[in-house]
Design a protein around this motif. Sequence first.
Motif, mmCIF file in Angstrom:
data_model
loop_
_atom_site.group_PDB
_atom_site.id
_atom_site.type_symbol
_atom_site.label_atom_id
_atom_site.label_comp_id
_atom_site.label_asym_id
_atom_site.label_seq_id
_atom_site.Cartn_x
_atom_site.Cartn_y
_atom_site.Cartn_z
ATOM 1 N N ILE A 57 7.066 -7.035 23.773
ATOM 2 C CA ILE A 57 7.422 -6.564 25.145
ATOM 3 C C ILE A 57 8.302 -5.395 24.883
ATOM 4 N N GLN A 58 9.388 -5.650 23.965
ATOM 5 C CA GLN A 58 10.326 -4.602 24.032
ATOM 6 C C GLN A 58 9.860 -3.272 23.265
ATOM 7 N N GLU A 59 8.879 -3.572 22.068
ATOM 8 C CA GLU A 59 8.487 -2.210 21.625
ATOM 9 C C GLU A 59 7.253 -1.489 22.458
ATOM 10 N N CYS A 60 6.758 -2.260 23.474
ATOM 11 C CA CYS A 60 5.755 -1.725 24.320
ATOM 12 C C CYS A 60 6.370 -0.898 25.500
ATOM 13 N N GLU A 61 7.441 -1.397 25.934
ATOM 14 C CA GLU A 61 8.422 -0.723 27.050
ATOM 15 C C GLU A 61 8.796 0.395 26.458
ATOM 16 N N ALA A 62 9.579 0.271 25.168
ATOM 17 C CA ALA A 62 10.196 1.541 24.570
ATOM 18 C C ALA A 62 8.914 2.561 24.521
ATOM 19 N N ALA A 63 7.830 2.146 23.959
ATOM 20 C CA ALA A 63 6.941 3.153 23.600
ATOM 21 C C ALA A 63 6.456 3.826 24.713
ATOM 22 N N LEU A 64 6.198 2.874 25.930
ATOM 23 C CA LEU A 64 5.843 3.724 27.269
ATOM 24 C C LEU A 64 6.829 4.676 27.835
ATOM 25 N N ASP A 65 8.342 4.281 27.685
ATOM 26 C CA ASP A 65 9.359 5.177 27.964
ATOM 27 C C ASP A 65 8.997 6.481 27.237
ATOM 28 N N ARG A 66 9.146 6.391 25.723
ATOM 29 C CA ARG A 66 8.863 7.694 24.943
ATOM 30 C C ARG A 66 7.663 8.471 25.214
ATOM 31 N N ALA A 67 6.455 8.001 25.818
ATOM 32 C CA ALA A 67 5.368 8.376 26.188
ATOM 33 C C ALA A 67 5.289 9.217 27.494
ATOM 34 N N ARG A 68 6.330 9.048 28.320
ATOM 35 C CA ARG A 68 6.280 9.575 29.511
ATOM 36 C C ARG A 68 4.964 9.722 30.171
ATOM 37 N N PRO A 69 4.461 8.727 30.694
ATOM 38 C CA PRO A 69 3.206 8.514 31.400
ATOM 39 C C PRO A 69 2.925 8.980 32.621
ATOM 40 N N ASP A 70 4.057 9.671 33.270
ATOM 41 C CA ASP A 70 4.073 10.447 34.346
ATOM 42 C C ASP A 70 4.002 11.886 34.264
ATOM 43 N N ASP A 71 4.148 12.259 33.085
ATOM 44 C CA ASP A 71 4.286 13.767 32.802
ATOM 45 C C ASP A 71 3.035 14.362 32.381
ATOM 46 N N GLY A 72 2.407 15.559 32.767
ATOM 47 C CA GLY A 72 1.357 16.400 32.512
ATOM 48 C C GLY A 72 -0.034 15.510 32.384
#
Length: 183
Positions: A57-72
């Motif tokens: 969960i920690q790894e997924c949440e960090a990946a989501l943060d880095r991926a910036r899902p609301d950008d572009g």
Amino acid sequence: MAVDRDHVLRSAASLLTRRSTATMDEVARAAGISRATLHRQFAGRDALVRALEALGIQECEAALDRARPDDGPASEAVRRLVREIEPAAALLAFLYSENQLFEGEEQNEGWARIDDAVAALFRRGQAAGEFRIDLTPAWLTEALYGLLASGAWAVMEGRVARNDFTHMIVELLLGGALRREES
């Protein structure tokens, strides 16, 4: 001597993603500790898997943060998400296969947050006209998880090159498997 819990978890994750049936003795050896020391940290396999779930969960949440899902564009956000989650994909594949052990129990709130964020990304792509609307965001989310797990297993078994992981998952998910005729 203090035991580095993160080292033990990452060692366990590395072993269990390659050999999901490894014993606690084998996990202890992989971490360079005794079985007794491992059992002081984790009362049994269920406790170890629960701790690995928290790490996932920690790894997924960090990946989501880095991926910036609301950008572009949403399609580019999906591409970034797959690229960012790739280092943890083997752990996620293990957890994906272990989830049947906890059937009937409440879903961990962390997975629910991740599911909601990924589904929101697909909804955003549908609203923008990027993604098909005949497939629900929940289905697209589950399809992504299945492809991540399958891709991780294929890479671990040497059937797929690690460098192809992101491309293959994103292209199949977003493009679909059907070849479309050129207009």
